[in-house]
Design a protein around this motif. Structure first.
Motif, PDB file in Angstrom:
ATOM      1  N   VAL A   1     -22.363   2.462  18.963  1.00 15.00           N
ATOM      2  CA  VAL A   1     -22.334   1.401  19.962  1.00 15.00           C
ATOM      3  C   VAL A   1     -23.538   0.492  19.702  1.00 15.00           C
ATOM      4  CG1 VAL A   1     -22.398   0.848  22.414  1.00 15.00           C
ATOM      5  CG2 VAL A   1     -21.206   2.903  21.623  1.00 15.00           C
ATOM      6  N   SER A   2     -23.259  -0.762  19.387  1.00 12.97           N
ATOM      7  CA  SER A   2     -24.310  -1.671  18.927  1.00 12.97           C
ATOM      8  C   SER A   2     -24.160  -3.040  19.568  1.00 12.97           C
ATOM      9  CB  SER A   2     -24.247  -1.831  17.403  1.00 12.97           C
ATOM     10  OG  SER A   2     -24.300  -0.580  16.753  1.00 12.97           O
ATOM     11  N   VAL A   3     -25.249  -3.767  19.573  1.00 15.65           N
ATOM     12  CA  VAL A   3     -25.277  -5.172  19.959  1.00 15.65           C
ATOM     13  C   VAL A   3     -26.018  -5.918  18.865  1.00 15.65           C
ATOM     14  CG1 VAL A   3     -26.149  -6.859  21.606  1.00 15.65           C
ATOM     15  CG2 VAL A   3     -25.160  -4.727  22.435  1.00 15.65           C
ATOM     16  N   ASP A   4     -25.380  -6.941  18.308  1.00 15.30           N
ATOM     17  CA  ASP A   4     -25.951  -7.708  17.194  1.00 15.30           C
ATOM     18  C   ASP A   4     -26.317  -6.776  16.031  1.00 15.30           C
ATOM     19  OD1 ASP A   4     -25.700 -10.057  18.643  1.00 15.30           O
ATOM     20  OD2 ASP A   4     -27.687  -9.826  19.563  1.00 15.30           O
ATOM     21  N   ASP A   5     -25.419  -5.831  15.752  1.00 11.74           N
ATOM     22  CA  ASP A   5     -25.559  -4.880  14.643  1.00 11.74           C
ATOM     23  C   ASP A   5     -26.750  -3.940  14.790  1.00 11.74           C
ATOM     24  OD1 ASP A   5     -23.315  -5.911  13.326  1.00 11.74           O
ATOM     25  OD2 ASP A   5     -24.506  -7.480  12.359  1.00 11.74           O
ATOM     26  N   LYS A   6     -27.330  -3.873  15.961  1.00  7.57           N
ATOM     27  CA  LYS A   6     -28.429  -2.951  16.212  1.00  7.57           C
ATOM     28  C   LYS A   6     -27.961  -1.894  17.210  1.00  7.57           C
ATOM     29  CE  LYS A   6     -33.260  -2.716  17.703  1.00  7.57           C
ATOM     30  NZ  LYS A   6     -34.419  -3.478  18.221  1.00  7.57           N
TER      31      LYS A   6
END
Length: 989
Positions: free
Chosen positions: A370-375
């Motif tokens: 689970v990521s946001v902006d590939d982080k």
């Protein structure tokens, strides 16, 4: 004077208390009273009909009218309004006030008035579905006398399910057995909460309801029964962004130890029983791995494709800290699209981005963080506290575009029906219909819809980055609409193509809404820790494939072995169904039949259930290698085998009183095809019969009264209304058996209506000769064929498709068409209903609605080694409890399309039909009549079909009387030959 002041003070105090506690007044006596009070605002319009839903604005239009362009940014409201049990009990309607809640039964309703503050609110219902027929609760909501929008007319309150015993068991061969599904009890789950959402899934955020200073809300329960404890209206919640969420836990350290993998195939609960464990036989990296044995080691796939369907797992971390959440997933179903899921922790998305997790297409397994902006995102979990993590299937970014597509499809269906009324289904291509003058607004609407579809295709392309064949249906339809708008004369030349393109667009829509996803396991991991390998390496995969190749020569996957316990008697039972159905049956055998057989027979009976192909049965039986019991036998098999001494006469096996008790489970019509010369050669499993399906929206539009149980139609009614349909280039359909790929037997079923309703029969003297040469049969054949020769009914058609498009708003077909329409035509849900078939008026003024019933059955073969045990098994299989369990498990696994039409009368009552639908089926079943099966009877359906073709289809058509009499002679010759072959008496010539 003081007394007057005191009295005024007391009155004022009472009034003040009443005004300021509007939701808290209830007497103890009220707590168990049934309330049936008419609301003048409701009157006779209690039901929220499909026609009312169809005429309401859409939720998109509702949002537009309030200037809401982004559903994630709705206007906030200041007040929270709670209608508790006491407030609800003060309402009007048909419900029962209980101690902690009110009970509204199916087809019941409730109307409650309450003050409020103007604004837009979410509605949260606290509820407990009554254990009943295992379907979700369906309801509609009116606000201040009308539906606020279409979506409010079809809301869903889901149940919760789990795998029975919370584990997966194995058979004697080591193969996993899919566990049965059971509903969570109130003790397990407590009260449920639903923040009401769009059941179609086009709108992800909870629905908004507009309240004013004075409000009246009305609930109508259309399916199942439900306890409602409270209804809360509150301001829409705004979720924090991930950055805002992360800031709240900046001081929290990362956890030092990951949790063990959570096996996804065994969830804590789910809100749809059709989401079951599946077997991945492609990758040895999927756990648990059992080599060549069947291992149910994943979940999801085709069962997890509908919006709002949720899977949940529980876990308890030992350590407080920040964790990552990872999934081993595979989305190899939708090239060009991604599957979307909403992540919830304890029932709520932790941040806004968690509402829209994207699982992109890949043919291999992936480790998804689970990521946001590939982080990768970090989640806070407290040690020692139990959490519930769930994933909800949503349409995500596609929802808005698919919703617009569905609206366009509805408009296009209306346009097609309008064109159909003007030109017919096969227009004259050389004629100018002056459509630009007859329907100028419709021609303009074509351009509007063309632009909408083109914009939708562009929007989806921006989301996915693909522009290939996935969007071809949208662009093709858009192009054709532009051409029609540019030159309306093209419409008559390409109307059929237009219809096909609408059907293709509808198919694309159904496929686009379906977003399958496989899950293997869930990892609550230390942030930054090494990810496990997503799939097996080359050598591991090569070894696995070699192992599977060797196993294909030695493993028997068609045999479903029973449990490992020792048995005294073993039965061999053959089934012609698929593996899923056989697996359900095998589980019932192991869990209920085998343990009970010791009590019933004094010995434990084991059952070796085998899946066989239908064409392998006769050669095996002829060679003496048949089973003890054959299940799911076609209607012709029992008597066909009986005349060849291959089937046992149950009257010679069972005690007479025992047999009579078992036969009482079925309607007399179900016993006719399995009886011959006084013998009973099988027990019925399924029984189906024709009913009439009507499009209530179209009949209402044409001012044709919809048939009801109180006022069913006669054939005179049908003939009276047929010109109204034909004037609009519509038609009424009956199955003929002449359509491409149709079973010839369905024509005989239609013909049977006219024969039986006029007092005729198909055979004479227990099958010694055909009855089709009787005057009643001849006149019935003339009546049937007249619908095609004089009234112009079509003979070649797709009955489901024509009913869906509205070309034929009235059809007579087998009751199982209900299953097909529920799955393949969701866009007309609520716009159609079943009714009894038209009847024939008798001399005494009564109306006969007779129809033919068809059955499948279980039969005991003459090779049965232990007839006593075989009979005991057949009794168990056809009992009410077993049939209900099997039916519900079938529907839980495969959905409404697999609804099982059991022949057991009492079991049929317990299946998940709505009250209205069951009433129709029960009323029609009382008129059902079976057609006897006799030696040579296989000639009857094929030559009825030939006679029909010679009158209604052949270029130089025959006269009806001569046609049916000619083929009756051929049928009689075959019956005579077969009776001579089997040593039976024949009719003297």
């Amino acid at each position: 004077m003081p007394r007057k002041l005191l009295s005024l003070f007391v009155i004022a105090a009472l009034l003040f208390s009443i005004v300021n506690t509007p939701y808290m007044v209830a007497n103890a006596e009220e707590q168990s009273d049934s309330v049936k009070v008419e609301d003048s605002a409701v009157g006779n319009n209690r039901e929220i009909s499909g026609d009312e839903i169809n005429k309401s604005i859409t939720y998109t239009e509702f949002l537009d009218s309030h200037g809401i362009a982004d559903e994630n940014k709705p206007p906030m409201s200041e007040q929270t309004i709670v209608l508790n049990r006491e407030a609800l009990a003060k309402g009007k309607g048909n419900f029962k006030a209980e101690k902690d809640s009110i009970l509204i039964e199916e087809e019941g309703y409730l109307s409650v008035s309450f003050p409020g503050t103007s604004g837009l609110y979410n509605m949260i219902i606290e509820y407990d579905p009554v254990a009943g027929r295992s379907r979700d609760v369906e309801l509609g909501v009116r606000l201040n006398g009308s539906l606020p929008y279409r979506e409010a007319g079809s809301l869903v309150l889901a149940r919760r399910w789990k795998d029975k015993d919370g584990k997966i068991e194995t058979d004697m061969n080591g193969n996993d057995i899919r566990p049965s599904q059971e509903e969570l009890t109130f003790a397990d789950r407590g009260w449920l909460y639903s923040n009401v959402t769009d059941s179609s899934g086009f709108h992800i955020r909870p629905l908004l309801f507009e309240l004013g200073e004075n409000n009246t809300i009305y609930f109508y329960i259309s399916r199942e029964s439900v306890h409602i404890r409270s209804i809360t209206f509150r301001s829409p919640e705004k979720l924090p962004s991930y950055s805002e969420y992360a800031k709240s836990y900046l001081q929290i350290k990362d956890a030092s130890q990951s949790l063990p993998f959570i096996q996804a195939e065994i969830p804590a609960w789910k809100n749809d029983a059709t989401i079951v464990a599946t077997a991945d036989r492609i990758s040895p990296a999927t756990i648990p791995y059992k080599g060549s044995m069947i291992s149910l080691n994943t979940i999801g796939a085709s069962g997890w494709t509908s919006s709002g369907k949720e899977l949940a797992w529980s876990f308890t971390p030992d350590e407080t800290g920040m964790y990552e959440i990872r999934f081993r997933t595979r989305q190899n179903y939708k090239r060009g699209f991604y599957a979307t899921r909403t992540l919830k922790i304890n029932g709520v998305p932790p941040f806004a981005e968690a509402e829209n997790l994207r699982f992109t297409y890949d043919s291999s397994w992936q480790i998804y963080s689970v990521s946001v902006d590939d982080k990768p995102c970090k989640f806070y979990f407290e040690g020692g506290k139990t959490y519930t993590l769930s994933l909800v299937m949503t349409l995500g970014d596609f929802g808005k575009d698919l919703g617009r597509t569905q609206e366009s499809i509805n408009v296009l269906n209306d346009i097609y029906r309008e064109l159909l009324m003007i030109m017919g289904s096969t227009p004259d291509t050389m004629r100018d219909y002056n459509l630009d003058k007859q329907i100028p607004d419709t021609i303009k609407e074509m351009l509007i819809q063309a632009e909408k579809l083109e914009q939708i295709a562009d929007d989806i392309q921006k989301i996915t980055g693909f522009s290939g064949s996935e969007l071809a249906s949208l662009r093709k339809m858009s192009e054709q609409l532009r051409e029609f708008n540019k030159d309306h004369r093209e419409i008559s030349k390409r109307l059929r193509v237009f219809k096909d393109n609408i059907a293709a667009l509808n198919t694309w829509m159904l496929d686009a809404k379906s977003m399958p996803l496989d899950l293997d396991y869930i990892s609550i991991a230390v942030p930054g820790s090494e990810k496990p390998k997503a799939d097996a390496g080359f050598f591991q995969m090569a070894g696995y494939m070699f192992q599977m190749f060797i196993a294909s020569f030695v493993e028997d996957y068609n045999s479903l072995a029973g449990g490992a316990d020792k048995t005294d008697v073993d039965l061999t039972v053959w089934s012609t169904t698929g593996r899923d159905q056989a697996t359900i049956l095998n589980d019932l055998i192991r869990s209920t039949y085998t343990p009970a057989s010791k009590k019933n027979l004094g010995k434990t009976v084991g059952v070796n259930l085998q899946i066989v192909q239908p064409d392998a049965i006769l050669p095996s039986v002829a060679a003496g290698n048949g089973p003890d019991v054959l299940m799911h036998a076609g209607m012709q098999l029992p008597i066909n085998y009986a005349t060849r001494k291959a089937a046992m006469n149950l009257r010679k096996v069972a005690d007479q009183s025992d047999l009579n008790e078992v036969l009482s489970r079925f309607r007399p019509s179900a016993l006719v095809p399995i009886s011959f010369n006084g013998g009973i050669y099988a027990l019925p499993e399924q029984e189906t019969y024709p009913v009439m399906f009507v499009r209530t929206d179209i009949l209402s539009e044409l001012n044709i009264p919809v048939p009801t149980l109180e006022n069913p139609w006669s054939w005179q009614d049908m003939i009276r209304y047929l010109p109204v349909l034909q004037k609009k280039n519509m038609s009424f359909l009956m199955d003929t058996g002449t359509s491409v790929g149709a079973d010839v037997g369905v024509g005989m079923t239609t013909f049977a209506m006219f024969v039986y309703q006029n007092g005729g029969s198909f055979y004479k003297q227990d099958g010694i000769a055909t009855g089709l040469d009787s005057e009643i049969a001849v006149e019935a054949f003339k009546t049937w064929t007249k619908f095609y020769t004089s009234y112009g009914l079509p003979t070649n058609f797709n009955i489901a498709n024509r009913f869906r498009t509205g070309e034929s708003p009235i059809v007579i077909a087998d009751m199982t068409l209900f299953n097909q329409l529920m799955v393949s035509a969701p866009e007309i849900k609520g716009l159609w209903q079943m009714s009894m078939v038209p009847g024939t008026v008798q001399d005494d003024g009564t109306v006969d609605h007779s129809v033919r019933s068809s059955v499948s059955s279980s039969m005991m073969m003459s090779t049965a080694k232990n007839p006593e045990a075989a009979w005991d098994y057949m009794k168990w299989w056809t009992s009410k409890d077993t049939q209900v369990s099997f039916s519900r498990e079938m529907e839980s696994l495969l959905g409404t399309s697999a609804r099982y039409p059991t022949a057991n009368v009492e079991a049929m009552k317990s299946l998940p039909w709505s009250i209205r639908d069951y009433r129709v089926l029960e009323a029609q079943a009382k008129w059902a009549k079976g057609i006897p099966e006799v030696p040579g009877s296989y000639y009857t359906p094929r030559h009825i079909n030939n006679a029909f073709r010679s009158v209604c289809i052949k270029e130089n058509s025959d006269e009806p009387r001569e046609a049916i009499l000619q083929y009756a002679r051929i049928i009689n010759d075959e019956i005579r030959d077969k009776r001579i072959e089997f040593g039976l008496p024949v009719l003297e010539q």
